[in-house]
Every structure is written in C-alpha cells, then in structure tokens.
Design a protein around this motif. Sequence first.
Motif, PDB file in Angstrom:
ATOM      1  N   PHE A 273     135.479  54.640  20.284  1.00 17.26           N
ATOM      2  CA  PHE A 273     134.792  55.773  19.657  1.00 17.26           C
ATOM      3  C   PHE A 273     133.820  56.454  20.627  1.00 17.26           C
ATOM      4  CE2 PHE A 273     135.895  53.685  15.544  1.00 17.26           C
ATOM      5  CZ  PHE A 273     136.517  54.773  14.950  1.00 17.26           C
ATOM      6  N   ALA A 274     133.300  55.695  21.575  1.00 17.95           N
ATOM      7  CA  ALA A 274     132.352  56.264  22.535  1.00 17.95           C
ATOM      8  C   ALA A 274     132.998  57.323  23.420  1.00 17.95           C
ATOM      9  CB  ALA A 274     131.752  55.162  23.402  1.00 17.95           C
ATOM     10  N   LEU A 275     134.332  57.271  23.552  1.00 17.32           N
ATOM     11  CA  LEU A 275     135.051  58.241  24.373  1.00 17.32           C
ATOM     12  C   LEU A 275     135.490  59.463  23.573  1.00 17.32           C
ATOM     13  CD1 LEU A 275     137.337  55.811  26.420  1.00 17.32           C
ATOM     14  CD2 LEU A 275     135.054  56.650  26.987  1.00 17.32           C
ATOM     15  N   GLY A 276     135.506  59.347  22.258  1.00 18.53           N
ATOM     16  CA  GLY A 276     135.911  60.457  21.402  1.00 18.53           C
ATOM     17  C   GLY A 276     137.396  60.441  21.084  1.00 18.53           C
ATOM     18  N   SER A 277     137.793  61.273  20.130  1.00 20.14           N
ATOM     19  CA  SER A 277     139.185  61.323  19.692  1.00 20.14           C
ATOM     20  C   SER A 277     140.072  61.929  20.771  1.00 20.14           C
ATOM     21  CB  SER A 277     139.303  62.127  18.395  1.00 20.14           C
ATOM     22  OG  SER A 277     138.824  63.450  18.589  1.00 20.14           O
ATOM     23  N   THR A 278     141.374  61.659  20.674  1.00 18.84           N
ATOM     24  CA  THR A 278     142.315  62.133  21.691  1.00 18.84           C
ATOM     25  C   THR A 278     143.220  63.242  21.166  1.00 18.84           C
ATOM     26  OG1 THR A 278     143.861  60.359  21.092  1.00 18.84           O
ATOM     27  CG2 THR A 278     142.294  59.918  22.862  1.00 18.84           C
ATOM     28  N   ASP A 279     143.566  63.211  19.877  1.00 20.10           N
ATOM     29  CA  ASP A 279     144.261  64.308  19.188  1.00 20.10           C
ATOM     30  C   ASP A 279     145.414  64.913  19.981  1.00 20.10           C
ATOM     31  OD1 ASP A 279     142.516  63.902  17.085  1.00 20.10           O
ATOM     32  OD2 ASP A 279     141.134  65.467  17.702  1.00 20.10           O
TER      33      ASP A 279
ATOM     34  N   GLU B 218     139.902  56.179  31.006  1.00 23.22           N
ATOM     35  CA  GLU B 218     138.460  55.961  31.156  1.00 23.22           C
ATOM     36  C   GLU B 218     137.729  57.200  31.650  1.00 23.22           C
ATOM     37  OE1 GLU B 218     140.428  51.957  31.482  1.00 23.22           O
ATOM     38  OE2 GLU B 218     140.820  53.975  32.265  1.00 23.22           O
ATOM     39  N   ASP B 219     138.462  58.198  32.110  1.00 26.12           N
ATOM     40  CA  ASP B 219     137.824  59.427  32.603  1.00 26.12           C
ATOM     41  C   ASP B 219     137.336  60.321  31.468  1.00 26.12           C
ATOM     42  OD1 ASP B 219     138.306  58.742  35.258  1.00 26.12           O
ATOM     43  OD2 ASP B 219     140.284  59.698  35.267  1.00 26.12           O
ATOM     44  N   GLN B 220     137.822  60.063  30.247  1.00 24.63           N
ATOM     45  CA  GLN B 220     137.402  60.923  29.132  1.00 24.63           C
ATOM     46  C   GLN B 220     135.942  60.670  28.778  1.00 24.63           C
ATOM     47  OE1 GLN B 220     140.007  62.061  25.893  1.00 24.63           O
ATOM     48  NE2 GLN B 220     138.562  61.268  24.379  1.00 24.63           N
ATOM     49  N   VAL B 221     135.215  61.753  28.576  1.00 23.82           N
ATOM     50  CA  VAL B 221     133.818  61.695  28.128  1.00 23.82           C
ATOM     51  C   VAL B 221     133.742  62.382  26.777  1.00 23.82           C
ATOM     52  CG1 VAL B 221     131.448  62.374  28.635  1.00 23.82           C
ATOM     53  CG2 VAL B 221     132.986  61.723  30.507  1.00 23.82           C
ATOM     54  N   HIS B 222     133.029  61.804  25.853  1.00 28.83           N
ATOM     55  CA  HIS B 222     132.917  62.377  24.510  1.00 28.83           C
ATOM     56  C   HIS B 222     132.387  63.806  24.602  1.00 28.83           C
ATOM     57  CE1 HIS B 222     132.306  62.714  20.243  1.00 28.83           C
ATOM     58  NE2 HIS B 222     132.657  61.452  20.043  1.00 28.83           N
ATOM     59  N   ASN B 223     133.088  64.733  23.925  1.00 29.83           N
ATOM     60  CA  ASN B 223     132.647  66.131  23.983  1.00 29.83           C
ATOM     61  C   ASN B 223     131.447  66.437  23.088  1.00 29.83           C
ATOM     62  OD1 ASN B 223     133.647  66.420  21.334  1.00 29.83           O
ATOM     63  ND2 ASN B 223     135.637  67.153  22.047  1.00 29.83           N
ATOM     64  N   GLU B 224     131.144  65.517  22.182  1.00 31.69           N
ATOM     65  CA  GLU B 224     129.972  65.613  21.308  1.00 31.69           C
ATOM     66  C   GLU B 224     129.976  66.870  20.436  1.00 31.69           C
ATOM     67  OE1 GLU B 224     126.152  64.242  22.951  1.00 31.69           O
ATOM     68  OE2 GLU B 224     127.215  63.934  24.844  1.00 31.69           O
ATOM     69  N   LYS B 225     131.149  67.477  20.248  1.00 28.08           N
ATOM     70  CA  LYS B 225     131.235  68.649  19.361  1.00 28.08           C
ATOM     71  C   LYS B 225     131.202  68.230  17.896  1.00 28.08           C
ATOM     72  CE  LYS B 225     133.820  71.545  22.626  1.00 28.08           C
ATOM     73  NZ  LYS B 225     135.127  72.224  22.903  1.00 28.08           N
TER      74      LYS B 225
ATOM     75  N   ARG C 249     128.649  58.285  16.700  1.00 29.78           N
ATOM     76  CA  ARG C 249     127.539  58.985  17.335  1.00 29.78           C
ATOM     77  C   ARG C 249     126.659  58.011  18.130  1.00 29.78           C
ATOM     78  NH1 ARG C 249     125.251  63.818  15.756  1.00 29.78           N
ATOM     79  NH2 ARG C 249     126.281  63.672  13.707  1.00 29.78           N
ATOM     80  N   SER C 250     126.379  56.847  17.532  1.00 29.14           N
ATOM     81  CA  SER C 250     125.496  55.874  18.194  1.00 29.14           C
ATOM     82  C   SER C 250     126.154  55.273  19.427  1.00 29.14           C
ATOM     83  CB  SER C 250     125.085  54.772  17.214  1.00 29.14           C
ATOM     84  OG  SER C 250     126.187  53.945  16.868  1.00 29.14           O
ATOM     85  N   LYS C 251     127.461  55.020  19.366  1.00 25.78           N
ATOM     86  CA  LYS C 251     128.144  54.424  20.518  1.00 25.78           C
ATOM     87  C   LYS C 251     128.290  55.439  21.659  1.00 25.78           C
ATOM     88  CE  LYS C 251     129.436  50.649  20.607  1.00 25.78           C
ATOM     89  NZ  LYS C 251     128.693  49.400  20.955  1.00 25.78           N
ATOM     90  N   ALA C 252     128.440  56.709  21.313  1.00 30.39           N
ATOM     91  CA  ALA C 252     128.486  57.739  22.355  1.00 30.39           C
ATOM     92  C   ALA C 252     127.130  57.859  23.041  1.00 30.39           C
ATOM     93  CB  ALA C 252     128.909  59.078  21.746  1.00 30.39           C
ATOM     94  N   ALA C 253     126.062  57.779  22.256  1.00 27.54           N
ATOM     95  CA  ALA C 253     124.710  57.840  22.824  1.00 27.54           C
ATOM     96  C   ALA C 253     124.446  56.622  23.710  1.00 27.54           C
ATOM     97  CB  ALA C 253     123.675  57.908  21.700  1.00 27.54           C
TER      98      ALA C 253
END
Length: 335
Positions: A118-124, A130-137, A145-149
């Motif tokens: 979840f810290a990396l965000g959805s892939t859709d 591992e290069d993906q960073v959560h876009n936080e949109k 949210r907490s794991k991304a933070a």
Amino acid sequence: MKILVTGSSGYLGARLCHALLRRGHSVRALVRRTSDLSDLPPVKDDFELAYGDVTDYRTLKDACSGCDIVFHAAAVVEPWLPDPSRFVSVNVGGLKNVLEAIKETKTVQRIIYTSSFFALGSTDGSVATEDQVHNEKFFCTEYERSKAAADKIALNAASEGVPIVLLYPGVIYGPGKLTTGNMVARLMIERFNGRLPGYIGSGNDRYSFSHADDVVEGHIAAMEKGRLGERYLLAGENASFKLVFDMAALITGTKRPKFSLPLWAIEAYGWLSVLISRITGKLPLISPPTVKVLRHQWAYSCDKAKLELGYSPRSLKEGLEEMLPWLKSLGVIQY
C-alpha cells in the motif's frame, strides 16, 4: 546475533521469531501487556519478552539495548478503525521512535522495516516495481495513508545513512493467526460458511498474494543479503479474488460461486458493518474503505527480491492447498 522483533505477537512477527530461533539467533520480542502470546515460542535462554510498545519511546529504547538487528514489523493493519489516529501514532510514530532508539542504542547494525505494498500505491493496469512512489492523489484507507507517510520517513532515514532495508510484502496469507492481516483465510471462512455466497465484484481486482512463510524467509534474506537503503517487494502471484475463489473450489472439490456480488452492495454492507461495529466494539471484516481498495489493482513484481535475496515465492495454488486443509483441521470450514 541478538535480534529485536517488534510486532512479534502478530501474524507475521510470531512466525519470524520462530524462524530466527531455528537459525540459532537470540530473539527479544517486544510485546504489550495485553498481547496474545499464544503463537510465540516459550521463554527460554535464547528467547525473551520485552514488555512495551513502539509508541512508548522509553520501553522501546530499553528493548533495543544490546541488540544487533531490529525487525520492525509492528503496525496497525486494519482497513478501518473508529479512531483513525491510531494509524498515525503506531505506523508513523512507531517508526520514528524505532529510528531514534537505534541512534541512541549504538549497537544496532541493521533495521529490517516491514512496510506494505500500500505504501507504493495502486497499479491499476500495470505491474509495479520498487521504483514506484505513491502519487498521494488519493488514499483508499487511512492505513494506506499512514504507510505511505512512514515510507517517506524510512527512505529519508536511508538517505541519511541509517542502516535500514525496506520490505514491501503483498497480501499475506497462509496458516496462522486469523487476524485482519490474514484476510484471505478470513474470506475463505466466510465463503465456506455461506456468509459470502458470491464473488467479490466483477473480477477486475488484482492483488499480489504472498505466503506468510515466504515473506518470513524474505525478511531473513534481507537481514543476511539485503543492500542497505534498498527497497524489496516481497510479492507473489498476481491474481483476482475471483481466481482465489475458483482455486479454492477446485482444491476442495466444491462448487464455484454462481454469481458476483456488486461492489455497491458490498459497500452498503460495509456501512452497516461499521454501524454495528460502533455498537458492539467488534471490528468489521468489510468496511467502506475495503471496497475502495477493491476498486483498484495492486499488482507488483518481485524480480529484484528474487535476484538479490534469493526470494522464492510459491504459487497461489500451492499456498491454498496448504491453507484450506489447515482451516478445515481447525473446524472453521467444512468441505
């Protein structure tokens, strides 16, 4: 080595303690006074309990004292809580406390931090690395949210030279505690007891399913071979819950569901479950944030972990062939 495990009484943490002991390490388990210790090894020369909490800095610092390695696996993993501040205090604040404690302890050579996909965000529609960073949109759950933070904090610590390795398991399943962290087992219980008569949604969902024992082995490999400051996805087979239900029917010789439950109906059930939860105090299996997760895809590649750590995840079919007879042996499902 002397190893501290936070979250040691949880679904993953308890299995990690057993695995570390089998390899000859000395383990200290950080537990709360109210923790269920039934899955932990018996206290003896090479296994001890340290009472405390990751949100209590003093007890955490004492637990770190004299340790060479810290596995930080403690987290609140519920998709919904009546008090969402718990996600921040444990998942974000707990990590901050661990990072501060190891700076003062001086003996800790490496931190193995259990993050989450979840810290990396959805892939859709894609398969992320591992290069993906959560876009936080958007965030489906406060847990996400907490794991991304917390992920940002861990990566920043790594850039400052803190000896940390970041791990991102997929949906963990297999024999073990029937907690929220073992969602697949809990859904199988609902399915085989007739409380979940159909598929969940249309089958467009996608998750990376990781057997608990494979994730444990990945943690130990990260301790032994992981490069400091690196991220490793401990993912597995990418599949939908529709496929999980079909595999379960094939393995058990039972009939597959004949229809799909639309997400709007599951969401309505989730709102009702939340209302009942506020009355009874028992956390719901399905809540509206869970349905938000189901509306997205979470597919990941573990090629990096395979190459660098020797990570070797089993197939979903192999994992279910182990888990379903185990659930039957407990008497919680019949087929």
